[in-house]
Design a protein around this motif. Structure first.
Motif, mmCIF file in Angstrom:
data_model
loop_
_atom_site.group_PDB
_atom_site.id
_atom_site.type_symbol
_atom_site.label_atom_id
_atom_site.label_comp_id
_atom_site.label_asym_id
_atom_site.label_seq_id
_atom_site.Cartn_x
_atom_site.Cartn_y
_atom_site.Cartn_z
ATOM 1 N N TYR A 398 0.834 -1.205 0.000
ATOM 2 C CA TYR A 398 0.000 0.000 0.000
ATOM 3 C C TYR A 398 0.867 1.252 0.000
ATOM 4 C CZ TYR A 398 -3.826 -3.181 1.138
ATOM 5 O OH TYR A 398 -4.740 -4.202 1.107
ATOM 6 N N ARG A 399 1.994 1.194 0.716
ATOM 7 C CA ARG A 399 2.885 2.356 0.753
ATOM 8 C C ARG A 399 3.459 2.667 -0.621
ATOM 9 N NH1 ARG A 399 6.200 0.766 6.278
ATOM 10 N NH2 ARG A 399 4.649 1.553 7.779
ATOM 11 N N VAL A 400 3.765 1.633 -1.388
ATOM 12 C CA VAL A 400 4.280 1.848 -2.739
ATOM 13 C C VAL A 400 3.220 2.531 -3.597
ATOM 14 C CG1 VAL A 400 5.035 0.692 -4.851
ATOM 15 C CG2 VAL A 400 5.924 -0.054 -2.650
ATOM 16 N N ARG A 401 1.984 2.063 -3.509
ATOM 17 C CA ARG A 401 0.926 2.661 -4.321
ATOM 18 C C ARG A 401 0.658 4.108 -3.904
ATOM 19 N NH1 ARG A 401 -0.346 -2.853 -4.738
ATOM 20 N NH2 ARG A 401 -1.066 -3.080 -2.598
ATOM 21 N N ILE A 402 0.736 4.387 -2.598
ATOM 22 C CA ILE A 402 0.565 5.767 -2.134
ATOM 23 C C ILE A 402 1.719 6.637 -2.618
ATOM 24 C CG2 ILE A 402 0.543 7.229 -0.077
ATOM 25 C CD1 ILE A 402 -0.943 4.972 1.365
ATOM 26 N N ALA A 403 2.939 6.106 -2.553
ATOM 27 C CA ALA A 403 4.109 6.854 -3.015
ATOM 28 C C ALA A 403 4.019 7.142 -4.508
ATOM 29 C CB ALA A 403 5.389 6.077 -2.701
ATOM 30 N N TYR A 404 3.460 6.192 -5.257
ATOM 31 C CA TYR A 404 3.296 6.418 -6.694
ATOM 32 C C TYR A 404 2.297 7.541 -6.954
ATOM 33 C CZ TYR A 404 1.764 5.770 -11.478
ATOM 34 O OH TYR A 404 1.425 5.974 -12.780
ATOM 35 N N ARG A 405 1.157 7.525 -6.266
ATOM 36 C CA ARG A 405 0.165 8.597 -6.452
ATOM 37 C C ARG A 405 0.734 9.946 -6.016
ATOM 38 N NH1 ARG A 405 -3.440 4.565 -4.419
ATOM 39 N NH2 ARG A 405 -3.492 5.595 -2.379
ATOM 40 N N THR A 406 1.512 9.937 -4.923
ATOM 41 C CA THR A 406 2.144 11.179 -4.465
ATOM 42 C C THR A 406 3.109 11.713 -5.512
ATOM 43 O OG1 THR A 406 1.977 10.424 -2.167
ATOM 44 C CG2 THR A 406 3.512 12.215 -2.628
ATOM 45 N N ARG A 407 3.867 10.809 -6.105
ATOM 46 C CA ARG A 407 4.820 11.201 -7.160
ATOM 47 C C ARG A 407 4.095 11.807 -8.346
ATOM 48 N NH1 ARG A 407 6.071 7.524 -11.371
ATOM 49 N NH2 ARG A 407 7.752 8.249 -12.727
ATOM 50 N N GLN A 408 3.014 11.190 -8.777
ATOM 51 C CA GLN A 408 2.268 11.710 -9.915
ATOM 52 C C GLN A 408 1.658 13.075 -9.604
ATOM 53 O OE1 GLN A 408 3.826 9.519 -11.910
ATOM 54 N NE2 GLN A 408 1.992 9.723 -13.207
ATOM 55 N N THR A 409 1.120 13.217 -8.391
ATOM 56 C CA THR A 409 0.512 14.496 -7.993
ATOM 57 C C THR A 409 1.558 15.590 -7.904
ATOM 58 O OG1 THR A 409 -1.170 13.295 -6.728
ATOM 59 C CG2 THR A 409 -0.876 15.626 -6.230
ATOM 60 N N ALA A 410 2.726 15.259 -7.315
ATOM 61 C CA ALA A 410 3.796 16.260 -7.185
ATOM 62 C C ALA A 410 4.310 16.676 -8.558
ATOM 63 C CB ALA A 410 4.938 15.691 -6.340
ATOM 64 N N LEU A 411 4.402 15.712 -9.498
ATOM 65 C CA LEU A 411 4.849 16.036 -10.853
ATOM 66 C C LEU A 411 3.851 16.977 -11.539
ATOM 67 C CD1 LEU A 411 6.808 15.601 -13.197
ATOM 68 C CD2 LEU A 411 5.500 13.556 -13.821
ATOM 69 N N ARG A 413 1.763 18.999 -10.013
ATOM 70 C CA ARG A 413 1.829 20.300 -9.333
ATOM 71 C C ARG A 413 3.020 21.104 -9.843
ATOM 72 N NH1 ARG A 413 4.310 22.713 -4.906
ATOM 73 N NH2 ARG A 413 3.016 24.294 -3.877
ATOM 74 N N TYR A 414 4.147 20.423 -10.075
ATOM 75 C CA TYR A 414 5.329 21.129 -10.586
ATOM 76 C C TYR A 414 5.064 21.692 -11.978
ATOM 77 C CZ TYR A 414 9.510 21.301 -13.479
ATOM 78 O OH TYR A 414 10.450 21.662 -14.397
ATOM 79 N N GLU A 415 4.418 20.892 -12.827
ATOM 80 C CA GLU A 415 4.132 21.367 -14.176
ATOM 81 C C GLU A 415 3.229 22.592 -14.153
ATOM 82 O OE1 GLU A 415 2.512 17.909 -15.938
ATOM 83 O OE2 GLU A 415 4.465 16.982 -16.392
ATOM 84 N N VAL A 416 2.235 22.574 -13.271
ATOM 85 C CA VAL A 416 1.334 23.719 -13.135
ATOM 86 C C VAL A 416 2.080 24.941 -12.620
ATOM 87 C CG1 VAL A 416 -0.676 24.618 -11.902
ATOM 88 C CG2 VAL A 416 -0.726 22.306 -12.853
ATOM 89 N N ALA A 417 2.931 24.726 -11.584
ATOM 90 C CA ALA A 417 3.678 25.841 -11.003
ATOM 91 C C ALA A 417 4.634 26.458 -12.022
ATOM 92 C CB ALA A 417 4.441 25.361 -9.768
ATOM 93 N N ARG A 418 5.274 25.606 -12.832
ATOM 94 C CA ARG A 418 6.195 26.151 -13.850
ATOM 95 C C ARG A 418 5.423 26.972 -14.884
ATOM 96 N NH1 ARG A 418 9.577 22.275 -17.857
ATOM 97 N NH2 ARG A 418 7.408 21.901 -18.540
ATOM 98 N N TRP A 419 4.271 26.441 -15.314
ATOM 99 C CA TRP A 419 3.463 27.179 -16.300
ATOM 100 C C TRP A 419 3.004 28.518 -15.739
ATOM 101 C CZ3 TRP A 419 -1.634 28.875 -16.555
ATOM 102 C CH2 TRP A 419 -2.068 29.298 -17.820
ATOM 103 N N LEU A 420 2.580 28.506 -14.460
ATOM 104 C CA LEU A 420 2.128 29.750 -13.837
ATOM 105 C C LEU A 420 3.267 30.745 -13.696
ATOM 106 C CD1 LEU A 420 -0.258 28.378 -11.045
ATOM 107 C CD2 LEU A 420 -0.908 29.552 -13.167
ATOM 108 N N TYR A 421 4.471 30.209 -13.391
ATOM 109 C CA TYR A 421 5.604 31.129 -13.240
ATOM 110 C C TYR A 421 5.963 31.762 -14.575
ATOM 111 C CZ TYR A 421 10.170 33.014 -12.166
ATOM 112 O OH TYR A 421 11.251 33.858 -12.021
ATOM 113 N N LEU A 422 5.925 30.915 -15.633
ATOM 114 C CA LEU A 422 6.214 31.471 -16.961
ATOM 115 C C LEU A 422 5.166 32.507 -17.361
ATOM 116 C CD1 LEU A 422 7.321 28.244 -18.871
ATOM 117 C CD2 LEU A 422 8.770 30.095 -18.026
ATOM 118 N N GLN A 423 3.960 32.384 -16.835
ATOM 119 C CA GLN A 423 2.909 33.359 -17.097
ATOM 120 C C GLN A 423 2.987 34.561 -16.168
ATOM 121 O OE1 GLN A 423 0.702 33.103 -19.693
ATOM 122 N NE2 GLN A 423 1.938 31.299 -20.278
ATOM 123 N N GLY A 424 3.931 34.483 -15.218
ATOM 124 C CA GLY A 424 4.060 35.575 -14.271
ATOM 125 C C GLY A 424 2.964 35.615 -13.235
ATOM 126 N N ARG A 425 2.332 34.465 -12.980
ATOM 127 C CA ARG A 425 1.188 34.439 -12.072
ATOM 128 C C ARG A 425 1.512 33.759 -10.737
ATOM 129 N NH1 ARG A 425 -3.281 31.809 -15.857
ATOM 130 N NH2 ARG A 425 -4.433 31.816 -13.874
#
Length: 468
Positions: A398-411, A413-425
């Protein structure tokens, strides 16, 4: 089996040997030094077991011991006086014997045939003495019967040796998985470092244009430059760590120094829950430790038996019955043989040993009680360890599956944050936080996979079952 997502990868040279975990384990179990040593140990145990089995089979021996005697000896005459006589003799003999150990009593039954010749060179005479056949038996009446005890201990030893080989192979798999994930972690860190450096370089170029337009502060511009330099340092450190991890794996797998290795972590994990009682039953049946504990107790019981046998009355019985004859020719030595019988009984009873025999028995008894206590405690610890590992294994999936979902969510979130930063938002601080979370989630996922497979092979080394 559950697939959590695509396999992780890193930029690798074209002439690289790519290995999955199962391939690394197979290589390690085939050619690692640990696996080879385990096979040699089993081979030695097999030969030791053959030696034990040979003790219960008939042995056939052909022997001879010729001797030449040329000297002046003192010979006692019938009237009691001594004279010196020159002796010049050659003695030769040939003996064929068949012996069989008797495990029930600890004695030895034998059949022999002897022919003896003596030549007197001074008188130029010779004679023969033959024992065409004799049957005998020798037995320690109150001694320690090591043959009977060996029938209990030796089959256990070879069984333990075979189980230890299977256990060692699973431990080899566990150790190989450790080296495997060491390289996976290093490759992941290098992949992260390369990605982060590329992103930081892109952001630095983008920020410079914004700084020139005056839309960001100099402090933010300098922060991005520091980030770029830090990621470049991280990339160099990660490259060195990949080389170290690769060398460790190459050494354990005993592959060539020039082979470039790349490991591919499969994100498929066994999707199953192990039943604790079933795992415990398999461990008690297949693991060598419980049988080794039982063997320790039996060996202590044997030592106590030997101590008791050595303290009191000792008696050795020897019996031999057969035919014998003498003559000046071989034909005469085998003509009309006469009966011969020989029986001896030696008895020894210690009258005063100042408590040495009693002390040996007390020491052996104390060691037996200590061994029994230690074995009981070790068995209890063994059971608890199996149950503990089963619980950890079931939870880790179960910990592996949770870690996988956390990894996907963090990835994401990073993509969104980078896009927002490039937009100056959004701010640079928010972007850096998302990068750190993405990297931490990636490493946590690899760590969860490593722990899962370590528990997987660890549990297999305890139960020696066939579950995959």
């Amino acid at each position: 089996m559950t697939r959590l997502g695509p396999a992780l990868g890193w930029a690798e040279p074209a002439d690289t040997l790519r290995l999955t975990l199962s391939e690394v384990v197979a290589l390690a179990q085939r050619q690692s030094s640990d696996a080879l040593a385990a096979r040699h140990q089993l081979e030695a145990a097999e030969w030791s077991y053959r030696y034990y089995r040979a003790n219960y089979l008939p042995s056939v021996t052909l022997s001879t011991a010729p001797s030449l005697n040329r000297q002046v000896s003192s010979i006692t005459q019938p009237d009691g006086t001594n004279i010196f006589v020159r002796q010049n003799q050659l003695s030769t003999d040939l003996s064929l014997s068949i012996s069989q150990n008797v495990a029930l009593t600890g004695g030895t039954l034998f059949v022999r045939s002897n022919l003896y010749r003596q030549d007197e060179f001074e008188r130029r005479t010779h004679g023969y003495s033959s024992v065409p056949i004799s049957i005998g038996y020798q037995q320690s009446l109150f001694g320690h019967n090591s043959l009977r005890w060996a029938r209990r201990t030796e089959p256990m030893r070879i069984s333990i040796a075979r189980k230890q080989l299977a256990e060692t192979m699973e431990l080899v798999a566990s150790r190989a998985s450790t080296y495997f994930f060491y390289l996976v972690s290093a490759q992941t860190d290098l992949d992260i470092a390369r990605q982060n450096y590329a992103v930081s370089d892109t952001l630095h170029q983008y920020a410079r244009r914004r700084y020139e337009r005056g839309s960001i502060t100099e402090n933010e511009m300098l922060q991005l430059e520091v980030n770029k330099l830090s990621e470049e340092t991280n990339r160099l450190n990660a490259e060195a760590e990949v080389e170290n991890a690769m060398q460790s794996l190459r050494s354990y797998l005993r592959v060539g120094e020039n082979v470039v290795l790349s490991v591919v972590p499969d994100t498929i994990i066994p999707h199953q829950t192990v039943d604790a009682e079933e795992a415990l039953a398999l461990a008690l049946k297949n693991n060598p430790d419980p049988e080794q504990l039982r063997l320790n107790v039996i060996e202590s019981q044997s030592a106590l038996s030997a101590a008791k046998a050595s303290r009191g009355l000792k008696a050795d019985l020897y019996m031999q019955f057969g035919l014998s004859q003498t003559g000046t020719t071989i034909r005469e030595a085998y003509t009309k043989p006469m009966n011969q019988q020989y029986v001896s009984l030696s008895v020894s009873l210690p009258l005063l040993d100042w408590g040495r025999g009693k002390g040996q028995v007390r020491v052996a008894q104390s060691r037996l009680e200590l061994t029994q206590t230690q074995s009981e405690q070790a068995m209890q610890d063994f059971r608890l360890n199996v149950l503990k590992m089963v619980r950890q294994y079931n939870i880790q999936g179960y910990r592996v599956r949770i870690a996988y979902r956390t990894r996907q969510t963090a990835l994401r979130r990073y993509e969104v944050a980078r896009w927002l930063y490039l937009q100056g938002r959004t701010s640079l601080l928010e972007l850096n936080t998302s990068i750190s979370e993405k990297d931490a989630a990636q490493r946590a996922f690899i760590g969860a996979l490593q722990t899962f497979w370590s528990l997987h092979y660890g549990l297999r080394s305890l139960t020696l079952g066939n579950e995959k």
